[in-house]
Design an enzyme around this catalytic site. Structure first.
Site, short mmCIF file in Angstrom:
data_model
loop_
_atom_site.label_atom_id
_atom_site.label_comp_id
_atom_site.label_asym_id
_atom_site.label_seq_id
_atom_site.Cartn_x
_atom_site.Cartn_y
_atom_site.Cartn_z
N ASP A 117 14.80 -5.96 13.48
CA ASP A 117 13.46 -6.73 13.12
C ASP A 117 13.88 -8.22 13.76
OD1 ASP A 117 12.58 -4.16 11.72
OD2 ASP A 117 12.25 -5.07 10.30
N ASP B 182 5.34 6.91 8.88
CA ASP B 182 5.96 6.72 7.65
C ASP B 182 6.29 7.09 6.58
OD1 ASP B 182 6.15 4.37 9.03
OD2 ASP B 182 5.16 2.97 8.74
#
Lengths: 208, 254
Positions: B130, B11
């Site tokens: 997702d 990330d």
């Protein structure tokens, strides 16, 4: 200088960066004169076979590449390897450089296409381009068309791989080398191939 | 034999790794490029950067990340996070990335998948899904998991395949961050419905979880962050474990 031929098919930067990382002088080129001047030539490429042939011709690079195939260390990668053959099912109307006999066909059957990922390659003979590598190594592939391995007719075969069927992963004939996989995306083992190519170009590989 | 892939996910925000990474051997463990090069060396099969930079400078910082990564990392890498149009895709691929991962923008404008695949090839278009179980079905969420779409993840997966996506990066929101293992039910539903590679994400806490996802779940690759970043396991240990259990992986000598 090693010329990386830009003919508008795919990202060539990673090939250039890999040579730079290895301390080898390589440059992305798009002019006939630059290919003629180069000590070695790399033909990379991702995409459609017929489009690639058309692009090379419309940019006036066909003859310079053909000349390089006859006289200089030459490395074809992925589509750039396929172009060294006669043709591909992908674009039946287009003819490649026909340096090697054979036509590419689409992977078929109960498998995912394109063939993407790390697959093992078995090298079936020794070559300066694979110097320092084991007889079987993993490399990164991204392709939908392949050349089936028919041993009796393919003396130029350097390495084979398997994805539902045996196919040709690496070829060699004197000064010309071709890889279906991406050496520039295959970690240390792939870099070794590019380093070996650099040695062949700059002429300091023992016994070659 | 085609191998199953292990993919560390980083990330990144403003060109820095967001979640803490604990590798004492690295000079600057906050530098995404140095960390990616470390994982290349350690035997990772690919790298995924999830860039959550929000500033107007975003495109510039992502391009910078790609350029620097392409100089030092010689395995495929993917950029995800905030990709909104075909220009974003073009700029990122030109800067050296191998693939882009599209999420919300693909839901808002389905033609983006098709355009991306037609222009650059399916192999570089990853669609990230997702999903969260809503008691009835697995629902697709967008905007970093904030916006429910009412869409069924299974039918969305089939649709993105038909639109030309080359891979699906499937994250279970129910499992993400729990270390309880990947959601094998969700994973099986998706891998059984499409014929493109599926990368499992969300929930890895131990090596057995990787094994389950790659076998029972039918995944082609596993994405993991914390189990590698915190040094709980090395990539090499993970591959050795999987190999001993009969999963084909690219073994690396280090």
């Amino acid at each position: 200088m090693i010329a990386i031929v830009d003919y508008g098919m795919g990202n060539l930067m990673s090939v250039e960066k890999a040579f730079t990382y290895l301390g080898l002088n390589a440059k992305i080129v798009s002019k006939e004169s630059e290919i003629k001047r180069a000590k070695g030539v790399v033909l990379p490429g991702v995409g459609n076979f017929g489009q690639a042939v058309a692009n090379i011709k419309s940019r006036g690079l066909w003859q310079a590449i053909k000349d390089a195939l006859a006289e200089k260390p030459f490395l074809g990668i992925c589509l750039g390897m396929q172009l060294l053959f006669e043709g591909s099912e992908e674009s039946p109307e287009s003819t490649g450089f026909s340096m090697f006999p054979g036509r590419f066909t689409l992977f078929k059957g109960d498998i995912k296409v394109p063939h993407i990922g790390w697959n093992s390659v078995r090298f079936i003979k020794n070559s300066p381009i694979t110097s320092g590598l084991d007889g079987e190594e993993f490399f990164y592939f991204v392709h939908s068309y392949k050349l089936p391995f028919l041993s009796a007719y393919t003396p130029f075969t350097l390495g084979v791989s398997e994805y539902q069927e045996m196919f040709i992963a690496a070829v060699e004939s004197d000064n010309v080398f071709g890889f279906q996989f991406h050496p520039e995306k295959s970690g240390k083992k792939g870099l070794k191939i590019l380093e070996n190519f650099g040695r062949i170009v700059y002429g300091n590989i023992c016994g070659y | 034999m085609l191998t199953k892939r292990i993919i560390p996910c980083l990330d990144v925000k403003d060109n820095r790794v967001v979640k803490g990474v604990e590798f004492l051997s690295l000079r600057d463990a906050g530098d995404p490029v140095e960390l990616a090069a470390f994982y290349d060396e350690a035997g990772a099969d690919e790298i995924v950067f999830l860039d959550i930079t929000a500033s107007f400078q975003k495109r510039k910082t992502v391009v910078e990340l790609c350029r620097r990564t392409a100089e030092k990392v010689f395995i495929p890498f993917t950029i995800g996070g905030g990709i909104s149009d075909i220009e974003d895709i073009k700029v990122i691929l030109r800067a050296g990335a191998d693939k882009v991962s599209i999420n919300s923008a693909a839901v808002r404008d389905k033609s983006l998948i098709k355009k991306g695949a037609m222009t650059f090839g399916s192999q570089c278009i990853v669609v990230a899904i997702d999903a969260k179980f809503n008691g009835d079905f697995y629902e697709v969420y967008i905007d970093g998991g904030n916006t429910p779409t009412g869409m069924d993840a299974v039918s969305w997966a089939k649709e993105v395949e038909s639109l030309g996506a080359g891979e699906i990066l499937l994250t279970s929101m129910d499992r993400d961050g729990t270390k309880r293992g990947y959601d094998l039910e969700l994973l099986s539903l998706i891998t059984g419905s499409v014929n493109i590679p599926v990368i499992a994400s969300g929930g890895a806490g131990c090596l057995e979880h990787l094994y389950e996802a790659l076998t029972f779940g039918g995944a082609d690759a596993v994405l993991a962050a914390s189990i590698f970043h915190y040094g709980i396991y090395t990539i090499k240990e993970a591959k050795k474990y999987l190999s001993e259990k009969g999963v084909p992986v690219r073994l690396v000598e280090i």
